[in-house]
Design an enzyme around this catalytic site. Sequence first.
Site, PDB file in Angstrom:
ATOM      1  N   HIS A 283       2.858  -3.251  -3.024  1.00 28.73           N
ATOM      2  CA  HIS A 283       4.051  -2.790  -2.292  1.00 28.73           C
ATOM      3  C   HIS A 283       4.284  -3.517  -0.968  1.00 28.73           C
ATOM      4  O   HIS A 283       5.401  -3.477  -0.451  1.00 28.73           O
ATOM      5  CB  HIS A 283       3.953  -1.291  -1.990  1.00 28.73           C
ATOM      6  CG  HIS A 283       4.043  -0.416  -3.194  1.00 28.73           C
ATOM      7  ND1 HIS A 283       5.089  -0.487  -4.090  1.00 28.73           N
ATOM      8  CD2 HIS A 283       3.200   0.543  -3.667  1.00 28.73           C
ATOM      9  CE1 HIS A 283       4.897   0.415  -5.050  1.00 28.73           C
ATOM     10  NE2 HIS A 283       3.750   1.041  -4.826  1.00 28.73           N
TER      11      HIS A 283
ATOM     12  N   ASP B 255      -2.437   4.559 -12.137  1.00 31.20           N
ATOM     13  CA  ASP B 255      -1.698   5.777 -11.778  1.00 31.20           C
ATOM     14  C   ASP B 255      -0.655   6.186 -12.816  1.00 31.20           C
ATOM     15  O   ASP B 255      -0.008   7.233 -12.657  1.00 31.20           O
ATOM     16  CB  ASP B 255      -1.084   5.699 -10.368  1.00 31.20           C
ATOM     17  CG  ASP B 255      -0.237   4.478 -10.139  1.00 31.20           C
ATOM     18  OD1 ASP B 255      -0.049   3.688 -11.079  1.00 31.20           O
ATOM     19  OD2 ASP B 255       0.245   4.304  -9.000  1.00 31.20           O
TER      20      ASP B 255
HETATM   21 ZN   LIG Z   1       1.346   3.109  -7.933  1.00 33.81          ZN
END
Ligand SMILES: [Zn+2]
Length: 382
Positions: free
Chosen positions: A132, A256
């Site tokens: 990210h 995740d």
């Molecule tokens: Zn993630």
Amino acid sequence: MTTARAHVVWSERFLDYDFGPHHPFTESSRGLASQLLEAAASSAPAGSLGWTRSVKVADRPTLETFHRAEYLDFVESASGLAKQLLLDTGDTPSFPGCYEASARLVQGAIEALENTLEHGRPAFHPAGGLHHAHPQRASGFCIFNDVAIAVAHALQKGHRVAYIDIDAHHGDGVMYGFYDSGRVLDIDFHQDGRTLFPGTGFPHEVGRGDGAGLKANLPFPPGAGDEALLPTFRRVVPTLLRQFRPDVIVLQHSVDGHFGDEIAHLQYSPKAYAEVDRVVLALARELTHGRLLVTGGGGYRAESVSRVLARTGLILAGLPEPPEHAPLPSAWRKEFHTTFGREAPATWGDAVELDPSPWTDADEQNLVAQLESKLGEKLSVP
Ligand SMILES: [Zn+2]
């Protein structure tokens, strides 16, 4: 000693990347993955797995291949403070030594990449995959984008890179970081951005300029699982990679998307992760002379992260996969208990009943049709 069939980069110093006990991201679960992998591979022929256990801090020019100098200065000054500052608008605090800890994860990605480029065998960096972070800011628990810097490093060496991201969150830092690049194919499977951070990654986002037609986004609704991921993965990834002809493949292998994750809402099973690993490994053999970098990434249930990433390491090394009911080593279970203060899982798999999935064949046809019209590529059923 024969050359190892896969290489793992894990340093205990990666545990320095630590936002504190109340933050959901922890390298401890990646550390437990490395320990479990080592234990599971201990009966394999000598040299099946090679290890790098000492990793330096990446130097400034390496970090500047992706990040802006002002941002690096900002992190460096925050890193020297005793108190925590927010490095983004909410989820990513600084901590003392965060510059060095983040830059060490970057160096781990560089060493893994160099290893696979040199030896043509998979290299695995389970602590990395912080996809990210943007050139000028931290985001989503990611301070420096180790995997984007590895991509930039491969580009500098003249390679074409296929980047595949199976994190439940869209890999925005990497995708927009190379959005204009005609030498980075980026394929990203994730939970629909309308329902999850960072809110991006739609099928109409296909790249720009030289990169037009080289970015593929496959969003899934909350509750989707293997029945969404596997057919679309088999349909899209081999076709786009064969057409693009990469020199190296990078797989951002978060956990995740696993059922039961604390943050995201997908329901992938360990079987799906293993199948993704096998497909990508076969493509690396077919297309890139075995050059494959696999990183970790997100994952907020330590029971899933540790077992799935350990299994990935075994698959990359061509070692037998343990059956789901196989017991986990007692020494490892003790370590898990010490680390997380709760009972470790007893076996490699969980017996759970999943929620009904909202994903249908019509959804798959619809998504593939959108991608075909945007990418101008026919994604036929294999
Ligand atoms: Zn993630």
